[in-house]
Design an enzyme around this catalytic site. Sequence first.
Site, PDB file in Angstrom:
ATOM      1  N   GLU A 105      44.295 -58.152 -17.785  1.00 26.29           N
ATOM      2  CA  GLU A 105      44.794 -58.510 -16.464  1.00 26.29           C
ATOM      3  C   GLU A 105      43.842 -58.087 -15.357  1.00 26.29           C
ATOM      4  O   GLU A 105      43.133 -57.095 -15.498  1.00 26.29           O
ATOM      5  CB  GLU A 105      46.104 -57.763 -16.199  1.00 26.29           C
ATOM      6  CG  GLU A 105      47.193 -58.112 -17.154  1.00 26.29           C
ATOM      7  CD  GLU A 105      48.390 -57.198 -16.977  1.00 26.29           C
ATOM      8  OE1 GLU A 105      48.527 -56.578 -15.898  1.00 26.29           O
ATOM      9  OE2 GLU A 105      49.178 -57.106 -17.912  1.00 26.29           O
ATOM     10  N   CYS A 119      41.184 -55.675  -8.581  1.00 23.01           N
ATOM     11  CA  CYS A 119      41.392 -54.597  -9.544  1.00 23.01           C
ATOM     12  C   CYS A 119      41.132 -55.180 -10.935  1.00 23.01           C
ATOM     13  O   CYS A 119      41.778 -56.149 -11.335  1.00 23.01           O
ATOM     14  CB  CYS A 119      42.841 -54.121  -9.409  1.00 23.01           C
ATOM     15  SG  CYS A 119      43.332 -52.940 -10.662  1.00 23.01           S
ATOM     16  N   CYS A 126      44.414 -49.569 -24.117  1.00 26.80           N
ATOM     17  CA  CYS A 126      43.877 -48.270 -23.705  1.00 26.80           C
ATOM     18  C   CYS A 126      44.248 -47.250 -24.769  1.00 26.80           C
ATOM     19  O   CYS A 126      45.332 -47.308 -25.342  1.00 26.80           O
ATOM     20  CB  CYS A 126      44.466 -47.859 -22.355  1.00 26.80           C
ATOM     21  SG  CYS A 126      43.770 -46.316 -21.707  1.00 26.80           S
ATOM     22  N   CYS A 130      48.954 -42.595 -21.642  1.00 25.92           N
ATOM     23  CA  CYS A 130      49.739 -41.966 -20.582  1.00 25.92           C
ATOM     24  C   CYS A 130      51.160 -42.535 -20.677  1.00 25.92           C
ATOM     25  O   CYS A 130      51.343 -43.757 -20.742  1.00 25.92           O
ATOM     26  CB  CYS A 130      49.136 -42.257 -19.203  1.00 25.92           C
ATOM     27  SG  CYS A 130      47.466 -41.598 -19.014  1.00 25.92           S
ATOM     28  N   CYS A 133      52.546 -45.430 -18.335  1.00 26.52           N
ATOM     29  CA  CYS A 133      51.724 -46.619 -18.111  1.00 26.52           C
ATOM     30  C   CYS A 133      51.955 -47.669 -19.204  1.00 26.52           C
ATOM     31  O   CYS A 133      51.891 -47.350 -20.389  1.00 26.52           O
ATOM     32  CB  CYS A 133      50.257 -46.189 -18.072  1.00 26.52           C
ATOM     33  SG  CYS A 133      49.078 -47.552 -18.014  1.00 26.52           S
ATOM     34  N   GLY A 176      42.759 -50.154 -19.374  1.00 25.57           N
ATOM     35  CA  GLY A 176      41.673 -49.457 -20.049  1.00 25.57           C
ATOM     36  C   GLY A 176      41.144 -48.254 -19.301  1.00 25.57           C
ATOM     37  O   GLY A 176      41.481 -48.018 -18.132  1.00 25.57           O
ATOM     38  N   GLU A 177      40.328 -47.490 -19.994  1.00 20.02           N
ATOM     39  CA  GLU A 177      39.715 -46.287 -19.419  1.00 20.02           C
ATOM     40  C   GLU A 177      38.216 -46.565 -19.255  1.00 20.02           C
ATOM     41  O   GLU A 177      37.472 -46.624 -20.243  1.00 20.02           O
ATOM     42  CB  GLU A 177      39.967 -45.105 -20.362  1.00 20.02           C
ATOM     43  CG  GLU A 177      39.152 -43.873 -20.079  1.00 20.02           C
ATOM     44  CD  GLU A 177      39.162 -43.433 -18.611  1.00 20.02           C
ATOM     45  OE1 GLU A 177      40.218 -43.490 -17.961  1.00 20.02           O
ATOM     46  OE2 GLU A 177      38.086 -43.050 -18.107  1.00 20.02           O
ATOM     47  N   SER A 208      38.001 -45.539 -11.596  1.00 17.68           N
ATOM     48  CA  SER A 208      39.116 -44.606 -11.752  1.00 17.68           C
ATOM     49  C   SER A 208      39.169 -44.149 -13.204  1.00 17.68           C
ATOM     50  O   SER A 208      39.159 -44.963 -14.124  1.00 17.68           O
ATOM     51  CB  SER A 208      40.422 -45.323 -11.382  1.00 17.68           C
ATOM     52  OG  SER A 208      41.539 -44.526 -11.668  1.00 17.68           O
ATOM     53  N   SER A 231      42.644 -39.795 -12.073  1.00 18.10           N
ATOM     54  CA  SER A 231      44.100 -39.858 -12.238  1.00 18.10           C
ATOM     55  C   SER A 231      44.610 -38.474 -12.592  1.00 18.10           C
ATOM     56  O   SER A 231      44.671 -38.101 -13.758  1.00 18.10           O
ATOM     57  CB  SER A 231      44.452 -40.857 -13.351  1.00 18.10           C
ATOM     58  OG  SER A 231      44.219 -42.170 -12.891  1.00 18.10           O
ATOM     59  N   LEU A 232      44.958 -37.721 -11.580  1.00 16.25           N
ATOM     60  CA  LEU A 232      45.375 -36.323 -11.809  1.00 16.25           C
ATOM     61  C   LEU A 232      46.877 -36.260 -12.132  1.00 16.25           C
ATOM     62  O   LEU A 232      47.269 -35.754 -13.175  1.00 16.25           O
ATOM     63  CB  LEU A 232      45.032 -35.485 -10.569  1.00 16.25           C
ATOM     64  CG  LEU A 232      45.246 -33.980 -10.722  1.00 16.25           C
ATOM     65  CD1 LEU A 232      44.352 -33.409 -11.810  1.00 16.25           C
ATOM     66  CD2 LEU A 232      44.983 -33.262  -9.398  1.00 16.25           C
ATOM     67  N   HIS A 233      47.704 -36.738 -11.234  1.00 18.19           N
ATOM     68  CA  HIS A 233      49.136 -36.924 -11.461  1.00 18.19           C
ATOM     69  C   HIS A 233      49.969 -35.663 -11.681  1.00 18.19           C
ATOM     70  O   HIS A 233      51.181 -35.761 -11.928  1.00 18.19           O
ATOM     71  CB  HIS A 233      49.414 -37.882 -12.636  1.00 18.19           C
ATOM     72  CG  HIS A 233      48.755 -39.219 -12.532  1.00 18.19           C
ATOM     73  ND1 HIS A 233      48.580 -39.872 -11.340  1.00 18.19           N
ATOM     74  CD2 HIS A 233      48.220 -40.022 -13.481  1.00 18.19           C
ATOM     75  CE1 HIS A 233      47.967 -41.030 -11.562  1.00 18.19           C
ATOM     76  NE2 HIS A 233      47.727 -41.140 -12.847  1.00 18.19           N
ATOM     77  N   ASN A 307      55.455 -48.028 -10.109  1.00 18.75           N
ATOM     78  CA  ASN A 307      56.031 -49.328 -10.459  1.00 18.75           C
ATOM     79  C   ASN A 307      56.761 -49.148 -11.783  1.00 18.75           C
ATOM     80  O   ASN A 307      56.117 -48.944 -12.809  1.00 18.75           O
ATOM     81  CB  ASN A 307      54.919 -50.360 -10.670  1.00 18.75           C
ATOM     82  CG  ASN A 307      54.586 -51.100  -9.403  1.00 18.75           C
ATOM     83  OD1 ASN A 307      55.456 -51.654  -8.741  1.00 18.75           O
ATOM     84  ND2 ASN A 307      53.312 -51.105  -9.065  1.00 18.75           N
ATOM     85  N   CYS A 350      49.376 -51.915 -13.663  1.00 19.74           N
ATOM     86  CA  CYS A 350      48.561 -51.907 -14.868  1.00 19.74           C
ATOM     87  C   CYS A 350      49.308 -52.263 -16.164  1.00 19.74           C
ATOM     88  O   CYS A 350      50.217 -51.564 -16.576  1.00 19.74           O
ATOM     89  CB  CYS A 350      48.007 -50.492 -14.980  1.00 19.74           C
ATOM     90  SG  CYS A 350      46.896 -50.239 -16.305  1.00 19.74           S
TER      91      CYS A 350
HETATM   92  N1  SAH Z   1      42.336 -45.362 -17.114  1.00 19.88           N
HETATM   93  C1  SAH Z   1      42.012 -45.273 -15.721  1.00 19.88           C
HETATM   94  C2  SAH Z   1      42.168 -46.565 -14.950  1.00 19.88           C
HETATM   95  C3  SAH Z   1      43.364 -47.431 -15.227  1.00 19.88           C
HETATM   96  S1  SAH Z   1      44.933 -46.963 -14.548  1.00 19.88           S
HETATM   97  C4  SAH Z   1      42.787 -44.164 -15.077  1.00 19.88           C
HETATM   98  O1  SAH Z   1      43.601 -43.540 -15.759  1.00 19.88           O
HETATM   99  O2  SAH Z   1      42.555 -43.868 -13.919  1.00 19.88           O
HETATM  100  C5  SAH Z   1      44.684 -47.042 -12.798  1.00 19.88           C
HETATM  101  C6  SAH Z   1      45.714 -46.230 -12.033  1.00 19.88           C
HETATM  102  O3  SAH Z   1      47.002 -46.861 -12.093  1.00 19.88           O
HETATM  103  C7  SAH Z   1      45.895 -44.830 -12.610  1.00 19.88           C
HETATM  104  O4  SAH Z   1      45.913 -43.870 -11.595  1.00 19.88           O
HETATM  105  C8  SAH Z   1      47.241 -44.962 -13.285  1.00 19.88           C
HETATM  106  O5  SAH Z   1      47.826 -43.716 -13.434  1.00 19.88           O
HETATM  107  C9  SAH Z   1      47.990 -45.898 -12.370  1.00 19.88           C
HETATM  108  N2  SAH Z   1      49.180 -46.524 -12.964  1.00 19.88           N
HETATM  109  C10 SAH Z   1      49.368 -46.909 -14.239  1.00 19.88           C
HETATM  110  N3  SAH Z   1      50.588 -47.447 -14.415  1.00 19.88           N
HETATM  111  C11 SAH Z   1      51.206 -47.388 -13.209  1.00 19.88           C
HETATM  112  C12 SAH Z   1      52.499 -47.788 -12.743  1.00 19.88           C
HETATM  113  N4  SAH Z   1      53.402 -48.338 -13.556  1.00 19.88           N
HETATM  114  N5  SAH Z   1      52.785 -47.570 -11.429  1.00 19.88           N
HETATM  115  C13 SAH Z   1      51.874 -47.022 -10.598  1.00 19.88           C
HETATM  116  N6  SAH Z   1      50.642 -46.628 -10.988  1.00 19.88           N
HETATM  117  C14 SAH Z   1      50.308 -46.805 -12.282  1.00 19.88           C
END
Ligand code: SAH
Length: 371
Positions: A105, A119, A126, A130, A133, A176-177, A208, A231-233, A307, A350
């Site tokens: 996508e 994007c 991936c 996570c 995701c 993907g990463e 990212s 992506s710290l979170h 989301n 994503c």
């Molecule tokens: N693998 C990379 C890039 C892909 S994800 C990474 O982890 O950064 C890109 C961003 O979208 C990340 O910060 C991820 O945590 C976030 N993301 C993934 N699913 C999401 C969702 N359902 N709602 C909001 N952000 C999301």
Amino acid sequence: MTLVNRDAVAIWTDDKAHRLGFANAQAFADAFGLKPYRLRQLYRAATKELLGDVGDVTTLPKELRTELTDRGFSFSSVDPIVVQKSSDKQTTKGLFRLYDGDEVEAVLMEHTGDRTTVCISSQAGCAFACAFCSTGQAGFTRNLTATEIFDQARFFARELATRGRRVTNVVFMGMGEPFHNYDAVIGAVALLNDGQGFGLGHRHITISTVGLVDQIDRFADEGVQVNLAISLHAPNDEVRSSFMPVNKKFSIDELLAACERYVARSKRKVFFEYVMLAGVNDTPECANELARRMRGHLYHVNLIPYNTTPDGPFQGTDEQRIWAFAAILDKAGVPTTVRHNMGRDIAAACGQLRAETQPKAQRTTAVSSGA
Ligand code: SAH
């Protein structure tokens, strides 16, 4: 090795040559009797002039166009199978099929003013799992090539061109990463950046990452102006490890140490993404702990409204609590923004569109330990 030295024409032609079964661009050129300037002509037509396909390159002899087309040569390595616009028309989501049937996508966001952001995905699936995701839940299929990554941006650039607009920003925040497919991503950056081709400045590109420490160091050595987002979170290992398996490999301390090395080396800011998950990482305590870690560095925090994914256990934090969280960071002097959410009505997060088009069995791979 730096990005600047990568030969974008070679990356593009090698990739195409590969798809046609030739060992490299030279073998491809030999098979069609193409002089080097012909390869450059094709490359420019695809990446700068953004022509639809080889048949449109009127500067090429007609027989050559026909021959290349008959042999299966195509400007785009990604085939759009679903293209959806959000009701406000500001977000367009594309689902693309790759030559082997895999799907990825990409999303176009049109902001107010001239700014547009695409994007893009760097892998089909991936490996990092996570828990919040969609892509992470579906498991890993394969790496994309540099051209497959670039072509997602090319698709939207062509779409925008019909309305006299252009792509002003590209973010590697799709499936993907990126740092798990490092060479192809750096190759795609070279294609995006090439002044003879697509011509997008490094500062308009953001990679990212889930936080692969060794690759962050490698990236710092590239010496380029491409933005880095992490992506710290979560503000501590307990919370982060509870939904991001990668944290068991690299702790937050190790990750932030790599970010410090990156800042020292590149003199560039690091962006931290923090997706707001209700009751998981959104308490005032989390905000204070995050503020302590972020304060005093060249760091910027971007809070992301979640989301909700179809069968996932997570709920997004409500807007009021997101702003309260932001206020704590702000008060502590940490530069903070709240991401404007676009394209909710078309599942623009994503992996969500692919999840909707694929049978459930294929997207319930167990959460495992990442790579
Ligand atoms: N693998 C990379 C890039 C892909 S994800 C990474 O982890 O950064 C890109 C961003 O979208 C990340 O910060 C991820 O945590 C976030 N993301 C993934 N699913 C999401 C969702 N359902 N709602 C909001 N952000 C999301």
